[in-house]
Every structure is written in C-alpha cells, then in structure tokens.
Design a protein around this motif. Structure first.
Motif, PDB file in Angstrom:
ATOM      1  N   LEU A  64     -41.828   3.335   8.167  1.00 25.31           N
ATOM      2  CA  LEU A  64     -41.025   2.157   8.467  1.00 25.31           C
ATOM      3  C   LEU A  64     -41.105   1.776   9.937  1.00 25.31           C
ATOM      4  O   LEU A  64     -41.155   0.588  10.282  1.00 25.31           O
ATOM      5  N   LEU A  65     -41.128   2.767  10.824  1.00 26.74           N
ATOM      6  CA  LEU A  65     -41.191   2.473  12.250  1.00 26.74           C
ATOM      7  C   LEU A  65     -42.552   1.940  12.686  1.00 26.74           C
ATOM      8  O   LEU A  65     -42.660   1.267  13.706  1.00 26.74           O
ATOM      9  N   SER A  66     -43.584   2.213  11.901  1.00 28.81           N
ATOM     10  CA  SER A  66     -44.959   1.865  12.286  1.00 28.81           C
ATOM     11  C   SER A  66     -45.394   0.488  11.805  1.00 28.81           C
ATOM     12  O   SER A  66     -46.514   0.060  12.108  1.00 28.81           O
ATOM     13  N   ASN A  67     -44.532  -0.209  11.038  1.00 26.99           N
ATOM     14  CA  ASN A  67     -44.930  -1.479  10.433  1.00 26.99           C
ATOM     15  C   ASN A  67     -43.805  -2.505  10.499  1.00 26.99           C
ATOM     16  O   ASN A  67     -42.628  -2.134  10.426  1.00 26.99           O
ATOM     17  N   PRO A  68     -44.159  -3.809  10.588  1.00 25.19           N
ATOM     18  CA  PRO A  68     -43.127  -4.841  10.500  1.00 25.19           C
ATOM     19  C   PRO A  68     -42.490  -4.802   9.116  1.00 25.19           C
ATOM     20  O   PRO A  68     -43.180  -4.633   8.114  1.00 25.19           O
ATOM     21  N   ILE A  69     -41.182  -4.957   9.061  1.00 21.40           N
ATOM     22  CA  ILE A  69     -40.469  -4.936   7.789  1.00 21.40           C
ATOM     23  C   ILE A  69     -40.009  -6.350   7.461  1.00 21.40           C
ATOM     24  O   ILE A  69     -39.230  -6.941   8.211  1.00 21.40           O
ATOM     25  N   PRO A  70     -40.486  -6.922   6.362  1.00 24.61           N
ATOM     26  CA  PRO A  70     -40.109  -8.292   5.998  1.00 24.61           C
ATOM     27  C   PRO A  70     -38.655  -8.374   5.527  1.00 24.61           C
ATOM     28  O   PRO A  70     -37.992  -7.355   5.319  1.00 24.61           O
TER      29      PRO A  70
END
Length: 313
Positions: A64-70
């Motif tokens: 979760l911290l490594s990617n944009p969350i829509p």
C-alpha cells in the motif's frame, strides 16, 4: 528477484514512520531439549504477535505504501490472513478495503475482517476461486490489488522479519518456513540467501512447491487438510518460485497429524495459541522430517495466530 536491498529499503520505511504498526516481534532462544529436540538451540520467531495476527502485515503495508491508492481503495483475495493484514493496513492509511475469501475461511477470520472495517465477500470453495472473483471485481472498480503472496512488495515486506531475526540473534544455521503461495519463504530466502539453510515445509495435502519441483515449474495442485485456510494456494507464486530455486534446497512434506500434534504442543507446553500453518516448523522437528545437527541453531517461524481458541481444546 526480491533481494536484500529491497528488504532493507522496506525496513527503513517501516522504521521511519510505521514502527507503531509493524512490531518487532520477539525471538525466543531456547535449548533444543526444551522442545524435545536434539540440537543446540531452537529459536522461535513469534510473528503471530504481529499486527493482524500474522507476518502478512509487513507485505501488505509495504504494497500500500509503494503505490498510489485510488478512491476505490484496495482489494485482495485471501484465505484470511492476507485479508486481515490488508484491512488493518487500509484502516491505518484511512482507505477503503474489499476482501474476497473462500468458503473454507474460518468464521473467526471473517469476523476479524469485519471488525477492521473491510467489506467481506465469501465466494468459491478454495482460495483460487476467491482470487478469480477478486480479479474480476478489480477490473470493475480499479482498486489497488494486493496479492496474498505474489508481488515484489509483499515478498520484501516479509523479508523484514528475517532481517529482524538477524538483528536479534544473528544468522541461524537453518530456518524452517511454512509454505502456501510462497510469500513468506520468498522474503526469508531473499534475505538470508545462502547464509542460512532455508527449509520449505508444506502439508502433504497442500504441496504447491513440492509438486512444482517435481514438474520443474509451478503447477496447479489440489489442496485440502488442516492448514488449507492459510496454506491453500493451488500454485506456488512465480516470484517465490524464482527465489526458492536459487536459495532453497529442501522442500519437505508433513502429515496433518504431525501438524496438529505440534499445534497442540505449542499451546499446552508454551501457551502459544497459533493456527495450524504456524505449527509446521515444530512438526518438522518433532516428527523427524527435519533432522538438525547436534550443535545446530534452528529458527522456527511461528507465522500466524488467527484461529478459534476453542479449536485448541
């Protein structure tokens, strides 16, 4: 492949802002005779005390911290533990979470998911069925997919536990690891590489890595038995397959009877209430499937505690 650099970056991220969420779990160092085993020492990495009750919190938070969350949030298919970890990480970050679980998932795990605020969808007889439904739903919503075991961030997160072991006790001679889809052993082997003998352990009724080695590549297998809710992947993950081919020599199978006996022993003798998947390392020692040297330091990964306590009676 996940390597030490990936794991060290992840560990720095956790320490910088998430030490309250990712706990440094204890490492018990006991003489072998305390567990009825003829070896120098047995180390128990008590990862069942991690946030969410399993090692999975490390990989899910890293994903979760490594990617944009829509705006649609995150989505995952899980036998229970990866879903719980994803839901806990999503709550920590204040984002929506949808979890698909198979019918084999225990009510205790579903209840914990609901308590964490996840939207729970029960579908299919096994993990693979829940995953298929999850992937279809992800295509509709565009939510960030968190895979239970086959993403680089997930393996790197799991590897931070192995880094902790080294910080706490040094490099053990061997590390015994339960295998389902392979996210845990992928991270552990990615950290220790050839510096420790990493041993893969699977139930006879869920032999994903064992059968892949027989076939020379990942293959689908039938899964059932006492640990199917946690170790119920039908195929070893592609990332873990690569790591284990490079760094893991031994893949051993255990009977459900030996796993259950070890689970009950951990409760009765050490008061550790853990799920069957967490008992495979001790089962390997107590059943004689893994025979350490007389002076060997053996580390057992006690990986999860999401169970109904009544099952220990």
């Amino acid at each position: 492949m996940t390597d030490r650099d990936d794991i060290e970056r992840c560990l720095r991220t956790f320490k910088a802002g998430y030490g309250h969420f990712i706990r440094q779990t204890p490492l018990w160092q006991l003489p072998g005779k305390a567990l009825g085993v003829e070896c120098g020492e047995v180390w128990l990495k008590l990862e069942h005390l991690q946030t969410g009750g399993s090692f999975k919190a490390r990989g899910m938070l890293n994903r979760l911290l490594s990617n944009p969350i829509p705006a649609s949030g995150v989505i995952v298919a899980s036998g229970g533990n990866a879903g719980i970890a994803t839901a806990a990480a999503a709550r920590e970050l204040g984002v929506r979470c949808e979890v698909f679980v198979p019918e084999v998932s225990p009510p205790a795990k579903r209840a914990k998911l609901a308590a964490l605020g996840a939207e729970v969808v029960v579908t299919g007889a096994a993990y693979a069925d829940a995953l298929k439904a999850c992937l279809a739903r992800q295509q509709e919503t565009g939510a960030l997919l968190t895979h239970a075991y086959d993403q680089p961030e997930v393996l790197a997160g799991a590897g931070t536990m192995a880094a902790e072991i080294e910080q706490q006790g040094g490099v053990p001679d061997s590390v015994l690891v339960s295998v389902g889809g392979g996210g845990l052993i992928g991270g552990v082997a990615g950290w220790f590489e050839q510096r420790s003998r990493v041993v893969a352990l699977e139930p006879e009724l869920a032999p994903t890595l064992y059968k892949a080695r027989e076939a020379g590549e990942p293959v689908d297998v039938a899964v059932s038995g006492i640990a199917a809710d946690s170790l119920g992947a039908r195929r070893i993950g592609s990332l873990s397959w690569s790591v284990t081919q490079a760094h893991v020599r031994d893949a051993l199978l255990l009977t459900d009877e030996s796993i259950r006996a070890a689970q009950l022993w951990l409760w009765k003798e050490l008061k550790l209430a853990v799920e069957p998947a967490a008992a495979l390392p001790l089962a390997a020692l107590q059943s004689g499937r893994y025979r350490p040297r007389a002076d060997e330091k053996v580390c057992l990964i006690i990986c999860g505690a999401n169970l109904d306590p009544a099952s220990l009676n």
